[in-house]
Scaffold this motif. Sequence first.
Motif, short mmCIF file in Angstrom:
data_model
loop_
_atom_site.label_atom_id
_atom_site.label_comp_id
_atom_site.label_asym_id
_atom_site.label_seq_id
_atom_site.Cartn_x
_atom_site.Cartn_y
_atom_site.Cartn_z
N HIS A 126 0.84 -1.20 0.00
CA HIS A 126 0.00 0.00 0.00
C HIS A 126 0.88 1.26 0.00
O HIS A 126 0.62 2.22 -0.72
CB HIS A 126 -0.93 -0.01 1.22
CG HIS A 126 -2.04 0.98 1.11
ND1 HIS A 126 -3.32 0.70 1.44
CD2 HIS A 126 -2.02 2.26 0.67
CE1 HIS A 126 -4.07 1.78 1.21
NE2 HIS A 126 -3.29 2.73 0.76
N HIS A 130 1.36 4.43 -2.93
CA HIS A 130 1.37 5.90 -2.78
C HIS A 130 2.60 6.50 -3.45
O HIS A 130 2.53 7.59 -4.02
CB HIS A 130 1.38 6.28 -1.30
CG HIS A 130 0.05 6.13 -0.65
ND1 HIS A 130 -1.06 6.85 -1.02
CD2 HIS A 130 -0.36 5.35 0.38
CE1 HIS A 130 -2.08 6.51 -0.26
NE2 HIS A 130 -1.69 5.59 0.60
N TRP A 203 -2.99 10.19 4.94
CA TRP A 203 -1.64 9.68 4.77
C TRP A 203 -0.79 10.87 4.36
O TRP A 203 -1.21 11.63 3.47
CB TRP A 203 -1.64 8.61 3.69
CG TRP A 203 -0.33 8.00 3.35
CD1 TRP A 203 0.20 6.87 3.88
CD2 TRP A 203 0.62 8.45 2.36
NE1 TRP A 203 1.41 6.59 3.29
CE2 TRP A 203 1.69 7.54 2.37
CE3 TRP A 203 0.66 9.54 1.48
CZ2 TRP A 203 2.80 7.68 1.53
CZ3 TRP A 203 1.76 9.68 0.65
CH2 TRP A 203 2.81 8.76 0.68
N CYS A 212 -6.72 8.59 2.99
CA CYS A 212 -6.53 7.15 2.82
C CYS A 212 -6.71 6.43 4.15
O CYS A 212 -6.09 6.80 5.14
CB CYS A 212 -5.14 6.85 2.26
SG CYS A 212 -4.91 5.08 2.02
N HIS A 216 -0.25 1.07 6.33
CA HIS A 216 1.00 1.54 5.71
C HIS A 216 2.19 1.23 6.59
O HIS A 216 2.01 0.90 7.76
CB HIS A 216 0.94 3.06 5.50
CG HIS A 216 -0.29 3.53 4.79
ND1 HIS A 216 -1.42 3.92 5.46
CD2 HIS A 216 -0.55 3.65 3.48
CE1 HIS A 216 -2.35 4.26 4.58
NE2 HIS A 216 -1.85 4.10 3.38
ZN LIG Z 1 -2.91 4.60 1.77
#
Ligand SMILES: [Zn+2]
Length: 256
Positions: A126, A130, A203, A212, A216
């Motif tokens: 994840h 990003h 995030w 989000c 993470h």
């Molecule tokens: Zn995220």
Amino acid sequence: MDKFKRTTRKLYYDDAYLCKCPARITKIGSDYIELDATVAYPEGGGQESDHGFIVSIDGIGVRFIHARKVYTTKINIHDFPDIRVDGVIEHVVHEEDRELLGQFHAGMEVVVQIDVRRRACLSLSHTASHLIYMAISKVRPDAVARTLGCHIGTGTARFDFAVEDRVSPEQLAEIERLANALVRRNSTIRVYPHPEHADARYWECEGEVIPCGGTHIDSTALVGRLIVRRKSMGKGKERIACEFSDAVLKTEAYHS
Ligand SMILES: [Zn+2]
């Protein structure tokens, strides 16, 4: 109306490294167990769900192979146009373990535990998504403006975009270069809730803030070298995916 009154406490938001917690069963379905609290991240925002175990105090255990968030409520929060909050989390039990569901009942105390390696992979994947998204937004802002969706699995992350012009080999190389520069800088990643609702989350990395709610890792270096690929999905549609063969899984950070 009863179903809308129940909620599952999402402990993965309180502590992203909590891998185990006590919980009480709030409902048993034909193939799932609903809990009043869980450490299992349900499928959402393109990220696959956690897998794990639910064990009774008598030591009866079942595997769950999917977690899904249902009976959520749509609310209006700035930056989160499609957000649905609250709801309950159903843990879908492995087919081979479903015959054991008769030994569980609502009100029973259990322990729920996630597959830590899978969570660590998903969090890393994840985070990688990003990084490529940040890079794509610099090279092809037109594509990012027309994002169709994303999928975050344990070994790869990908985005689909609607585009007028395909992503050229030069642009792809530039996306890969920018994403790997982010990895090399080992930038800090911060996640935090929106003040209006704990389920609406942000995030943040290098000043970029993205709404989000996924899981993470804490900094970019562990992602390792990113390999970025494109795939044409037919006229006007492109897929950009990344793989991360040098990634370092930080499973030791998880605790019960
Ligand atoms: Zn995220």
